[in-house]
Design a protein around this motif. Structure first.
Motif, PDB file in Angstrom:
ATOM      1  N   THR A  33       0.780  -1.181  -0.230  1.00 15.78           N
ATOM      2  CA  THR A  33       0.032   0.199  -0.080  1.00 15.78           C
ATOM      3  C   THR A  33       0.863   1.250  -0.051  1.00 15.78           C
ATOM      4  N   VAL A  34       1.872   1.398   0.859  1.00 17.19           N
ATOM      5  CA  VAL A  34       2.556   2.386   1.012  1.00 17.19           C
ATOM      6  C   VAL A  34       3.504   2.668  -0.344  1.00 17.19           C
ATOM      7  N   SER A  35       3.917   1.615  -0.840  1.00 18.60           N
ATOM      8  CA  SER A  35       4.662   1.628  -2.108  1.00 18.60           C
ATOM      9  C   SER A  35       3.921   2.100  -3.117  1.00 18.60           C
ATOM     10  N   THR A  36       2.540   1.604  -3.385  1.00 17.89           N
ATOM     11  CA  THR A  36       1.601   2.210  -4.299  1.00 17.89           C
ATOM     12  C   THR A  36       1.441   3.490  -4.200  1.00 17.89           C
ATOM     13  N   LEU A  37       1.325   3.885  -2.932  1.00 16.22           N
ATOM     14  CA  LEU A  37       0.839   5.366  -2.713  1.00 16.22           C
ATOM     15  C   LEU A  37       1.863   6.366  -3.078  1.00 16.22           C
ATOM     16  N   THR A  38       3.221   5.784  -2.664  1.00 18.95           N
ATOM     17  CA  THR A  38       4.363   6.730  -2.881  1.00 18.95           C
ATOM     18  C   THR A  38       4.410   6.876  -4.612  1.00 18.95           C
ATOM     19  N   ALA A  39       4.152   5.908  -5.424  1.00 19.07           N
ATOM     20  CA  ALA A  39       4.346   6.106  -6.825  1.00 19.07           C
ATOM     21  C   ALA A  39       3.214   6.931  -7.236  1.00 19.07           C
TER      22      ALA A  39
END
Length: 445
Positions: A33-39
């Motif tokens: 989730t945090v990886s996707t939100l960062t992207a």
């Protein structure tokens, strides 16, 4: 909190930015989730590639996880999230709010598509738990398929891309590439890579892979599907899987074998019947757990062997997360123990993680995705087993995930000589097939 990404998270972020369509097969607890939100943050405000993002997720995840992650990390503070949940009026109001990301539960995907049709406003879509779209016959798949031409970027997130077999992969890949890699139809995919297996005359029940077909499938999807395993990148505590064999009373085993053979059981003056093999298996699972529904829906108690085995574990005083299968299991457990709790609200999650709950009861379908429960305990007990590998893995990952400080012990209460033993075998067999897929497309950073 300051976000310092692991190397595998940096890799995932880069791939989401680089590829218009990407399947991110990351183990539970690795920070999808945090990886996707960062992207998404970079695509919105650095690259100006997208302007309006839709996240499709299981209801509980849609309600808590995505907003919690935005609130948790400093660098995501400028993202505005609207939750398109609740009644129709509440959903419409949320769609009208000014936001960057709109989160909706997957049950309302069809409603959303019908509302917008050709006026579809979301140029980026993130499907959290892509494997929940594994059925090409489902309405949610068919409706999301209609708006694919209007979607500029799409991300599919899952830790279990092939929960039952590689046949599950086709609908998920179709949502990513509209059939470019595995074919435009499930029929063409099946004909190319599979052979009929179990059948009754012209009716085929199961399919098996052609020789080397799995290698070809992995090769076809490898450019847009990235597999990242926790075993490769995280130093997780040890996971200990333990089978506790439960011996049923002799009288019960006699009844069990009788029902297994005759599909008819006379119990307390009531006949219990099963018309199909599927119903038989369901009834046998109930008997293994200790209770069974009759033809009128009434519950009959048969034994307390599993209940006694669970009581011994409860007596240790340690926090326990117990998964049950049937409603009568839940009712039995609620009445048998002092102050058990179930997950109904965010307060229940908070209380568990703060060590205020000793016995937490949950159905695997209710905690399958996105919930962080690792702070509250490290022991799982499967009172009633599930046939679903996806639910099984996701449920175990509520405790066995990043942030867990202790070795995780997973107890399985298995009634000897019953269908319980077969369920364990099936779960292990399916897992081997899925691991073959994940291994083949694994990204070695």
């Amino acid at each position: 909190m300051h976000f310092k990404p692991h190397s595998y998270q940096e890799y995932a972020i880069d791939k989401i930015i680089e590829l218009p369509a990407v399947g991110l097969f990351m183990d539970m607890g690795m920070g999808k989730t945090v990886s996707t939100l960062t992207a998404v943050l970079e695509l919105l405000f650095d690259y100006f590639e997208v302007s309006k993002v839709l996240v499709i997720a299981p209801l509980r995840v849609a309600d808590t996880t995505w907003t919690d992650e935005v609130d948790k990390w400093e660098h995501l503070s400028e993202l505005k999230v609207a939750k398109v949940l609740g009644t129709q009026d509440e959903r419409i109001k949320a769609l009208g709010a000014k936001a960057d990301i709109y989160v909706i539960n997957r049950e309302n995907v069809s409603w959303l598509v019908e509302r917008y049709k050709a006026r579809w406003p979301f140029d980026m879509v993130v499907v959290d738990e892509l494997s929940s779209f594994k059925s090409p016959k489902s309405k949610r798949f068919k409706d999301l398929k209609k708006v694919l031409p209007y979607i500029k970027r799409i991300v599919g997130l899952t830790g279990t891309p092939a929960p039952n077999s590689l046949l599950d992969l086709w609908p998920q890949l179709y949502l990513l590439d509209r059939g470019e890699r595995l074919g435009k139809t499930l029929t063409s995919y099946r004909e190319k890579y599979f052979l009929p297996d179990k059948r009754n005359q012209h009716i085929v029940y199961t399919y098996k892979l052609k020789p080397f077909a799995d290698e070809d499938i992995h090769k076809q999807i490898g450019d847009i599907c990235i597999s990242l395993s926790a075993d490769d990148y995280l130093e997780l505590p040890e996971r200990i899987d333990n089978i506790i064999k439960v011996k049923l009373p002799e009288k019960v085993m006699k009844q069990y074998k009788e029902f297994e053979k005759e599909q008819l059981l006379e119990l307390q003056g009531t006949d219990i019947t099963a018309a199909t093999a599927g119903v038989v298996v369901g009834k046998l699972l109930q008997m293994a757990n200790g209770q069974i529904y009759d033809d009128e829906g009434e519950v009959h108690k048969i034994h307390e062997a599993k209940l006694e085995a669970l009581s011994e574990l409860v007596d240790t005083g340690q926090p326990l997360l117990v998964f049950y299968n049937f409603k009568h299991d839940y009712e039995c457990l609620m009445s048998a123990f002092k102050n058990p709790r179930t997950l109904k609200t965010s307060q229940d999650i908070k209380d568990w993680n703060e060590g205020k709950i000793q016995l937490l009861l949950a159905h695997p379908a209710s905690v399958g995705h996105g919930l962080n429960l690792q702070a509250g305990g490290n022991i799982i007990i499967w009172y009633g087993l599930t046939w679903s590998l996806e639910l099984y893995q996701q449920a175990n990952a509520r405790l066995y995930r990043q942030g867990q400080k202790n070795n995780v012990i997973i107890h399985h209460l298995v009634a000897e000589g019953t269908v319980d033993e077969h369920v364990m075998e099936v779960l292990q067999t399916k897992d081997k097939g899925q691991q073959g897929l994940l291994q083949a497309v694994k990204a070695m950073i």
